[in-house]
Design a protein around this motif. Structure first.
Motif, PDB file in Angstrom:
ATOM      1  N   HIS A 196       0.827  -1.209   0.000  1.00  0.00           N
ATOM      2  CA  HIS A 196       0.000   0.000   0.000  1.00  0.00           C
ATOM      3  C   HIS A 196       0.862   1.259   0.000  1.00  0.00           C
ATOM      4  CE1 HIS A 196      -3.276  -2.747   0.709  1.00  0.00           C
ATOM      5  NE2 HIS A 196      -2.683  -3.183   1.804  1.00  0.00           N
ATOM      6  N   GLY A 197       1.772   1.354  -0.947  1.00  0.00           N
ATOM      7  CA  GLY A 197       2.613   2.542  -1.067  1.00  0.00           C
ATOM      8  C   GLY A 197       3.628   2.693   0.050  1.00  0.00           C
ATOM      9  N   GLY A 198       3.940   1.631   0.749  1.00  0.00           N
ATOM     10  CA  GLY A 198       4.945   1.681   1.808  1.00  0.00           C
ATOM     11  C   GLY A 198       4.375   1.956   3.183  1.00  0.00           C
ATOM     12  N   ALA A 199       3.058   2.156   3.284  1.00  0.00           N
ATOM     13  CA  ALA A 199       2.449   2.431   4.588  1.00  0.00           C
ATOM     14  C   ALA A 199       2.490   1.209   5.494  1.00  0.00           C
ATOM     15  CB  ALA A 199       0.996   2.898   4.409  1.00  0.00           C
TER      16      ALA A 199
END
Length: 169
Positions: free
Chosen positions: A50-53
């Protein structure tokens, strides 16, 4: 069982190789010189999600020493049982087959054993499962009192069904 697994692997390899391809000698090295080499190969993986989250972390320390590691998302959905209905066969390079050990009823859950299911003692099997983080509650692992209670319920239900059948006749 081992002969059947070897036959399945051979058939899968032959199908994947196609006509004219050479057969494998079965003597290929796994790259490890000793069992201690396998134990030293502990690997940690991290994948950003999730985008690095969020991060998905995985460590090979969760598993006993093996010749290799693989992530198989579909196979990870198969639950454990000490009385498995299926087994996993490694069929060549990075391929798995899920093979039924017996005929399965429609709707029956397909289970594999995460451990050596041939171990007779429940306590030993559970100790082998400790690293998986759950307590097995399959038919073989339930306490004897629960097994007797289940048998009594089944016998009582059969008696009731017999009485109804005789009354209807």
């Amino acid at each position: 069982r081992l002969r059947r697994a070897a036959a399945v692997r051979a058939a899968a390899d032959a199908a994947a190789d196609g006509p004219g391809e050479s057969e494998s000698s079965g003597n290929e090295s796994d790259g490890a010189d000793s069992e201690s080499d396998l134990e030293d190969d502990e690997l940690d993986f991290r994948w950003p999600l999730h985008g690095g989250a969020q991060v998905l972390a995985f460590s090979s320390r969760l598993f006993p020493p093996m010749k290799g590691y693989g992530l198989y998302p579909r196979l990870s959905a198969v639950n454990h049982s000490c009385d498995p209905s299926a087994e996993v066969v490694f069929a060549g390079s990075s391929r798995l087959l899920l093979v039924a050990r017996r005929n399965l009823a429609a709707g029956e859950e397909v289970c594999i054993s995460y451990i050596d299911h041939e171990v007779e003692e429940r306590e030993e099997r559970q100790k082998a499962l400790d690293s998986y983080g759950f307590t097995c509650d399959c038919v073989r692992c339930r306490p004897a009192t629960a097994k007797r209670k289940t048998k009594r319920k089944a016998a009582a239900a059969a008696r009731r069904a017999g009485k109804r059948a005789r009354a209807a006749a």
